[in-house]
Design a protein around this motif. Structure first.
Motif, PDB file in Angstrom:
ATOM      1  N   GLY A 242      -4.733   7.371  -2.120  1.00 23.76           N
ATOM      2  CA  GLY A 242      -5.835   8.033  -2.807  1.00 23.76           C
ATOM      3  C   GLY A 242      -6.865   8.596  -1.857  1.00 23.76           C
ATOM      4  N   ARG A 243      -6.477   8.714  -0.572  1.00 27.21           N
ATOM      5  CA  ARG A 243      -7.417   9.194   0.446  1.00 27.21           C
ATOM      6  C   ARG A 243      -6.798  10.350   1.233  1.00 27.21           C
ATOM      7  NH1 ARG A 243      -7.638   5.997   4.309  1.00 27.21           N
ATOM      8  NH2 ARG A 243      -6.169   4.376   3.681  1.00 27.21           N
ATOM      9  N   ALA A 244      -7.680  11.143   1.848  1.00 26.01           N
ATOM     10  CA  ALA A 244      -7.225  12.248   2.695  1.00 26.01           C
ATOM     11  C   ALA A 244      -6.960  11.711   4.091  1.00 26.01           C
ATOM     12  CB  ALA A 244      -8.280  13.349   2.738  1.00 26.01           C
ATOM     13  N   THR A 245      -5.882  10.968   4.245  1.00 28.62           N
ATOM     14  CA  THR A 245      -5.556  10.374   5.535  1.00 28.62           C
ATOM     15  C   THR A 245      -4.245  10.937   6.057  1.00 28.62           C
ATOM     16  OG1 THR A 245      -5.127   8.299   6.702  1.00 28.62           O
ATOM     17  CG2 THR A 245      -4.399   8.424   4.409  1.00 28.62           C
ATOM     18  N   ASP A 246      -4.153  11.032   7.358  1.00 24.58           N
ATOM     19  CA  ASP A 246      -2.910  11.461   7.987  1.00 24.58           C
ATOM     20  C   ASP A 246      -2.248  10.320   8.755  1.00 24.58           C
ATOM     21  OD1 ASP A 246      -3.026  14.233   7.242  1.00 24.58           O
ATOM     22  OD2 ASP A 246      -4.668  14.451   8.668  1.00 24.58           O
ATOM     23  N   ARG A 247      -2.910   9.157   8.820  1.00 28.91           N
ATOM     24  CA  ARG A 247      -2.365   8.027   9.567  1.00 28.91           C
ATOM     25  C   ARG A 247      -1.476   7.173   8.670  1.00 28.91           C
ATOM     26  NH1 ARG A 247      -2.910   6.348  14.384  1.00 28.91           N
ATOM     27  NH2 ARG A 247      -4.688   7.722  14.759  1.00 28.91           N
ATOM     28  N   LEU A 248      -0.245   7.023   9.063  1.00 29.93           N
ATOM     29  CA  LEU A 248       0.733   6.264   8.282  1.00 29.93           C
ATOM     30  C   LEU A 248       0.640   4.793   8.686  1.00 29.93           C
ATOM     31  CD1 LEU A 248       3.046   6.472   6.216  1.00 29.93           C
ATOM     32  CD2 LEU A 248       4.603   6.918   8.128  1.00 29.93           C
ATOM     33  N   ALA A 249      -0.305   4.080   8.078  1.00 26.64           N
ATOM     34  CA  ALA A 249      -0.561   2.689   8.441  1.00 26.64           C
ATOM     35  C   ALA A 249       0.596   1.796   8.003  1.00 26.64           C
ATOM     36  CB  ALA A 249      -1.863   2.211   7.799  1.00 26.64           C
ATOM     37  N   LEU A 250       0.763   0.679   8.707  1.00 29.50           N
ATOM     38  CA  LEU A 250       1.880  -0.225   8.428  1.00 29.50           C
ATOM     39  C   LEU A 250       1.878  -0.701   6.981  1.00 29.50           C
ATOM     40  CD1 LEU A 250       1.843  -2.382  11.690  1.00 29.50           C
ATOM     41  CD2 LEU A 250       3.590  -0.753  11.017  1.00 29.50           C
ATOM     42  N   GLN A 251       0.674  -1.033   6.461  1.00 27.44           N
ATOM     43  CA  GLN A 251       0.624  -1.605   5.115  1.00 27.44           C
ATOM     44  C   GLN A 251       0.948  -0.599   4.023  1.00 27.44           C
ATOM     45  OE1 GLN A 251      -1.913  -1.514   7.260  1.00 27.44           O
ATOM     46  NE2 GLN A 251      -3.856  -0.915   6.288  1.00 27.44           N
ATOM     47  N   GLU A 252       0.989   0.695   4.370  1.00 32.36           N
ATOM     48  CA  GLU A 252       1.314   1.719   3.373  1.00 32.36           C
ATOM     49  C   GLU A 252       2.773   2.154   3.417  1.00 32.36           C
ATOM     50  OE1 GLU A 252      -1.196   1.967   1.627  1.00 32.36           O
ATOM     51  OE2 GLU A 252      -2.944   1.666   2.912  1.00 32.36           O
ATOM     52  N   GLN A 253       3.498   1.758   4.460  1.00 36.55           N
ATOM     53  CA  GLN A 253       4.802   2.368   4.705  1.00 36.55           C
ATOM     54  C   GLN A 253       5.841   2.022   3.641  1.00 36.55           C
ATOM     55  OE1 GLN A 253       5.845   1.522   8.799  1.00 36.55           O
ATOM     56  NE2 GLN A 253       4.065   2.641   9.584  1.00 36.55           N
ATOM     57  N   ASP A 254       5.827   0.779   3.163  1.00 41.61           N
ATOM     58  CA  ASP A 254       6.814   0.415   2.141  1.00 41.61           C
ATOM     59  C   ASP A 254       6.621   1.234   0.861  1.00 41.61           C
ATOM     60  OD1 ASP A 254       8.437  -1.580   3.383  1.00 41.61           O
ATOM     61  OD2 ASP A 254       6.750  -2.960   3.284  1.00 41.61           O
ATOM     62  N   GLN A 255       5.362   1.394   0.438  1.00 36.31           N
ATOM     63  CA  GLN A 255       5.098   2.141  -0.784  1.00 36.31           C
ATOM     64  C   GLN A 255       5.405   3.622  -0.608  1.00 36.31           C
ATOM     65  OE1 GLN A 255       4.214   0.903  -3.891  1.00 36.31           O
ATOM     66  NE2 GLN A 255       4.777   3.000  -4.449  1.00 36.31           N
ATOM     67  N   VAL A 256       5.044   4.184   0.561  1.00 44.88           N
ATOM     68  CA  VAL A 256       5.363   5.590   0.824  1.00 44.88           C
ATOM     69  C   VAL A 256       6.874   5.800   0.808  1.00 44.88           C
ATOM     70  CG1 VAL A 256       5.289   7.423   2.571  1.00 44.88           C
ATOM     71  CG2 VAL A 256       3.237   6.063   2.106  1.00 44.88           C
ATOM     72  N   ALA A 257       7.619   4.871   1.429  1.00 42.88           N
ATOM     73  CA  ALA A 257       9.089   4.975   1.420  1.00 42.88           C
ATOM     74  C   ALA A 257       9.619   4.935  -0.007  1.00 42.88           C
ATOM     75  CB  ALA A 257       9.689   3.837   2.252  1.00 42.88           C
ATOM     76  N   ALA A 258       9.070   4.024  -0.827  1.00 40.33           N
ATOM     77  CA  ALA A 258       9.526   3.926  -2.219  1.00 40.33           C
ATOM     78  C   ALA A 258       9.231   5.206  -2.987  1.00 40.33           C
ATOM     79  CB  ALA A 258       8.854   2.733  -2.898  1.00 40.33           C
ATOM     80  N   ASP A 259       8.043   5.774  -2.764  1.00 39.76           N
ATOM     81  CA  ASP A 259       7.679   7.012  -3.460  1.00 39.76           C
ATOM     82  C   ASP A 259       8.603   8.169  -3.090  1.00 39.76           C
ATOM     83  OD1 ASP A 259       5.671   5.622  -4.650  1.00 39.76           O
ATOM     84  OD2 ASP A 259       4.031   6.544  -3.527  1.00 39.76           O
ATOM     85  N   LEU A 260       9.123   8.128  -1.882  1.00 38.88           N
ATOM     86  CA  LEU A 260      10.021   9.190  -1.424  1.00 38.88           C
ATOM     87  C   LEU A 260      11.483   8.873  -1.731  1.00 38.88           C
ATOM     88  CD1 LEU A 260       8.346   9.967   2.020  1.00 38.88           C
ATOM     89  CD2 LEU A 260       8.355  11.442   0.020  1.00 38.88           C
ATOM     90  N   GLY A 261      11.729   7.730  -2.369  1.00 38.59           N
ATOM     91  CA  GLY A 261      13.098   7.365  -2.713  1.00 38.59           C
ATOM     92  C   GLY A 261      13.919   6.897  -1.531  1.00 38.59           C
ATOM     93  N   LEU A 262      13.241   6.369  -0.489  1.00 32.38           N
ATOM     94  CA  LEU A 262      13.950   5.904   0.702  1.00 32.38           C
ATOM     95  C   LEU A 262      14.185   4.399   0.626  1.00 32.38           C
ATOM     96  CD1 LEU A 262      11.972   7.940   3.384  1.00 32.38           C
ATOM     97  CD2 LEU A 262      14.164   8.496   2.339  1.00 32.38           C
ATOM     98  N   LEU A 263      15.138   3.926   1.414  1.00 29.55           N
ATOM     99  CA  LEU A 263      15.567   2.533   1.352  1.00 29.55           C
ATOM    100  C   LEU A 263      14.452   1.570   1.722  1.00 29.55           C
ATOM    101  CD1 LEU A 263      17.909   0.515   0.980  1.00 29.55           C
ATOM    102  CD2 LEU A 263      18.452   0.849   3.405  1.00 29.55           C
ATOM    103  N   ASP A 264      13.775   1.847   2.837  1.00 31.93           N
ATOM    104  CA  ASP A 264      12.725   0.935   3.294  1.00 31.93           C
ATOM    105  C   ASP A 264      11.843   1.659   4.301  1.00 31.93           C
ATOM    106  OD1 ASP A 264      14.241   1.048   5.638  1.00 31.93           O
ATOM    107  OD2 ASP A 264      15.185  -0.899   5.306  1.00 31.93           O
ATOM    108  N   ALA A 265      10.860   0.917   4.823  1.00 30.59           N
ATOM    109  CA  ALA A 265       9.900   1.509   5.763  1.00 30.59           C
ATOM    110  C   ALA A 265      10.572   1.950   7.053  1.00 30.59           C
ATOM    111  CB  ALA A 265       8.777   0.511   6.063  1.00 30.59           C
ATOM    112  N   ASP A 266      11.605   1.237   7.507  1.00 28.63           N
ATOM    113  CA  ASP A 266      12.304   1.646   8.726  1.00 28.63           C
ATOM    114  C   ASP A 266      13.002   2.985   8.530  1.00 28.63           C
ATOM    115  OD1 ASP A 266      11.481  -0.520  10.109  1.00 28.63           O
ATOM    116  OD2 ASP A 266      13.442  -1.463  10.342  1.00 28.63           O
TER     117      ASP A 266
END
Length: 815
Positions: A242-266
């Motif tokens: 919900g923010r204008a951020t460009d930094r892909l922080a560790l705590q956001e990676q799992d959710q971002v991966a899920a939103d993109l339909g990817l297997l996991d953060a790795d």
């Protein structure tokens, strides 16, 4: 709701209608990626056109222009709106009023706005003074108003950019290099900035600007897809946070991966790294071409004068069969035939690395398109060229990346695909797996004079972590893979055995030296049995150091180096046939002996503090030595509770433990008593170190029970709650029954934290075991500690009792 309905809602309902339509567009699942970004830009255009029309009624000579990312028609959910209100210098009050009619509704909706009001002349002047403005105007796009005004500005800005390119492009390259130095390389960072890091969206935009200059163009294969991938990740990041951020922080990676339909953060990070690698490589090639063109332009007038106006011929210098140098690059000779010469790519790469020159993009692409596969096993020349490439030092990195960009590496080494761009979620490692392997080869190239078989050292360096692409222990998997790879490369059976041993045991020396008692004959014998020969030991010693140096600053120091060297010396003696059944204990130093005698005489702890530094190296021969922390020596009359008492006092004083050794000290003849010696390397979390007198006073109180360490640490933890961060894996405690005949070895692996060693020591004391020695090390955020314990009579613990102690210790640490 259809796209037309969304636009009609925005136009008919004003700001609230636009907000609703925007929200609907961002939350509907049907559209994402480029279609959603384009639709959001179009929706925003319609709304701003309505605002412009309402405020500009009757006005001429004014237009609204989108610049930057918005100008390209790419709007991420939280992107800024970059707008220029362009006017011909007419009624300034009317223009200012129009600006307010547009800007304020944008602000009222909470949207970020980067705005300006300028005439074409002012816009051109500002662009000439500010590269960022000029880059933004290169993507100028008309939204509303006087189309001719916008078109004229675009034409003049492009003309200015092309005319000024010889001056401005070097300036832009310098700014890009400075930004990369600050932000790091996107393809290696665990928490990357998708926009500003090297290989990110900013560099992709700069490549468009270079192409617009007509001076050079970037290699386009894969570039648009790489840029799209990064934009898709940024979209998901904006929606997740919900923010204008460009930094892909560790705590956001799992959710971002899920939103993109990817297997996991790795999987997410690997896609990000692959995209960044494409952009970084395109940037390298493009800037190299810019430099070549600018040098050519500078030299051409002089050459024409010397040659009477004739066109000069580029000089070509032979480097190897089928390979020449031309204009600062390695290219293929005119007679080269990649389709008939399968070794040519390795020969060209080795020649380029040896010469310290880049491989021409055209040459790499031609070889990738036409070269035949190498036969199995490889011919001797191919193996020799690979070893030459790996032994070329720092230039190997760029040459390897050029081959990898065109898919040649995975053709030679298919197993490379599993480690390519693979992230390492470990604070100690600073590279992806594949980059770490190349870095290890670079480091190993410095040690080729130390070993009899430098070819085996370099290939082992390249392949030692190849098993990280497979499940389970990567050393075990790597051993299996390397047996196959080494045979395909053409090594004979004996060499394959050595290489597989090196890969299987590449962590053996450093783990044993820092976690085991080197005075115990079982420790040294176990290493000798695993290594098998003097030649393999020599190679393993060099590989260990190269691997650690290529890992990161926390993985190697002169202290670790001395421990490994000591272990190697002892193992070499065993392999030479020396008997270790009755080892001689290492003689104490004069300082250790002095402290021990004083501890016996006073019946209380004695300590000494001194700064410890890294000696100068060949890479940094001068300047201040690298600080390693402070060495703390403590001699204590042997008694229960020494380790938790000392560890607790250090934790109370906010001292971080880097390494620690606990052992019993042999006293000189005539001195009665038993003394424990603790050798610590510590550093202050912040501020300065406490005085030795304060440490000693608190240690005396801790040993006599008058200092409540547990209560003090608990109070501090309650006053300073833990910050949100990475969720660490749970601690693991294991027993190594074969590690010693004299004691039971209990190993603890856990997330480092204040008071951790105090808790471990107290739990072991509560279990009623005696501590013979301890070996503590901290690697980044990970603590790896080994404790040699016995029962009250001094014998190793029975199997069931040892397992029970380990289980209870693990439960204590998990609580």
């Amino acid at each position: 709701m259809s796209s037309t309905d969304v636009h009609n809602e925005a136009e008919d309902s004003g700001p609230s209608g636009y907000a609703a339509a925007r929200l609907r567009l961002l939350t509907e699942g049907a559209r994402s990626g480029p279609p959603r970004r384009a639709a959001l830009a179009e929706l925003t255009d319609d709304w701003l056109t309505g605002l412009f029309a309402a405020g500009a009624e009757g006005m001429r000579g004014v237009s609204l222009v989108a610049v930057g990312g918005y100008g390209r028609g790419e709007l991420s959910p939280r992107s800024d709106l970059d707008l220029l209100l362009l006017h011909d210098g007419g009624d300034s009050k009317a223009v200012a009023a129009l600006a307010d009619r547009i800007w304020y509704p944008v602000w009222d909706l909470g949207l970020a706005l980067d705005h300006s009001v300028r005439t074409p002349a002012e816009a051109r002047k500002t662009a000439g003074e500010d590269l960022k403005v000029q880059l933004g105007l290169l993507d100028a796009r008309h939204i509303a108003g006087d189309l001719g005004l916008t078109a004229a500005l675009r034409t003049s800005v492009l003309a200015d950019w092309r005319n000024q390119a010889p001056k401005r492009l070097p300036e832009l390259q310098e700014l890009s290099a400075e930004r990369a130095e600050r932000q790091g390389e996107l393809q290696y960072l665990l928490e990357p900035d998708l926009k500003e890091a090297r290989g990110g969206l900013r560099d992709a935009t700069i490549l468009r600007a270079v192409a617009a200059s007509w001076l050079a163009d970037a290699p386009r294969e894969g570039l648009a897809d790489a840029r799209r991938r990064l934009l898709d990740v940024r979209d998901a990041l904006h929606l997740t946070t919900g923010r204008a951020t460009d930094r892909l922080a560790l705590q956001e990676q799992d959710q971002v991966a899920a939103d993109l339909g990817l297997l996991d953060a790795d999987t997410l990070l690997r896609q990000v790294y692959e995209a960044a690698r494409v952009i970084s490589y395109a940037s390298d090639v493009t800037w190299r071409e810019v430099g070549r063109v600018l040098r050519s332009r500078a030299v051409r007038p002089r050459l024409r004068a010397m040659l009477g106006g004739g066109k000069p011929t580029a000089e070509r210098s032979p480097l190897a069969e089928g390979v020449v140098e031309q204009d600062g690059e390695v290219v293929l000779a005119r007679a080269a035939r990649p389709e008939r010469d399968p070794v040519l790519p390795l020969r060209a790469a080795a020649a380029a690395a040896q010469a310290g020159l880049p491989l021409s993009l055209h040459a790499v692409r031609r070889m990738a398109a036409t070269v035949r596969p190498l036969p199995t096993p490889w011919p001797a020349e191919a193996r020799e060229q690979l070893v030459t490439l790996l032994g070329s030092g720092r230039p190997t990195v760029d040459v390897w990346e050029a081959l990898e960009a065109e898919g040649l590496i995975t053709r030679f080494l298919p197993d490379w695909e599993r480690v390519r761009c693979r992230p390492q979620r470990n604070a100690v490692h600073i590279w992806t797996v594949d980059r770490h392997l190349i870095e290890t080869a670079v480091r190993a190239s410095e040690f080729t004079r130390r070993v009899h078989r430098p070819d085996l050292l370099l290939v082992a360096a390249l392949l030692h972590d190849i098993g990280k692409g497979w499940p389970g222990d990567h050393s075990v998997a790597g051993e299996i893979i390397v047996k196959d790879v080494a045979a395909r490369i053409g090594f004979d059976r004996d060499d394959v055995t050595v290489l597989s041993t090196l890969v299987r045991h590449h962590l053996l020396l450093v783990e044993t030296a820092t976690r085991r008692d080197l005075e115990d004959p079982a420790t040294v014998r176990s290493v000798a049995e695993a290594v098998g020969s003097q030649g393999t030991l020599e190679l393993l010693h060099a590989l260990t150091e190269a691997d650690a140096l290529a890992t990161g600053p926390a993985a190697w120091s002169s202290w670790r180096g001395s421990l490994v060297a000591d272990l190697v010396k002892r193992v070499a003696a065993v392999l030479a046939g020396d008997d270790l059944d009755e080892p001689e204990a290492a003689a104490p130093t004069a300082e250790q002996e002095r402290l021990a005698i004083e501890a016996v005489a006073t019946g209380s702890p004695v300590l000494a503090l001194r700064a410890q530094t890294e000696p100068p190296t060949e890479e940094q021969p001068s300047g201040d030595p690298e600080p390693l922390g402070v060495e703390l020596l403590i001699a204590v009359p042997d008694q229960p509770g020494v380790l938790p008492a000392v560890a607790g006092v250090l934790a109370m004083h906010r001292l971080t433990v880097r390494t620690a050794e606990l052992s019993a000290l042999d006293l000189p003849d005539g001195v009665d008593g038993s003394v424990l010696l603790l050798n610590w390397r510590v550093a202050a979390e912040y501020g300065s170190l406490p005085q030795a007198t304060r440490l000693r006073a608190d240690l005396v109180r801790a040993l006599d029970g008058s200092l409540d360490i547990a209560g003090r640490l608990a109070e501090r933890d309650a006053a300073y709650p833990r910050r949100r961060g990475v969720v660490a894996p749970p601690p693991r405690v294991s027993v190594h029954p074969a590690a010693s005949r004299l004691a039971t070895v209990i190993e603890v692996r856990a997330q480092d934290a204040p008071g951790l060693l105090f808790r471990i020591g107290r739990a072991l004391e509560d279990a009623g075991v005696r501590m013979r020695s301890a070996h503590v090390s901290t690697l980044g955020a990970n603590a790896v500690d080994a404790f040699y314990v016995t029962g009250p009579e001094g014998a190793p613990l029975p199997g069931e009792e040892a397992a029970s102690v380990a289980r209870k210790l693990e439960e204590t640490l998990r609580a």
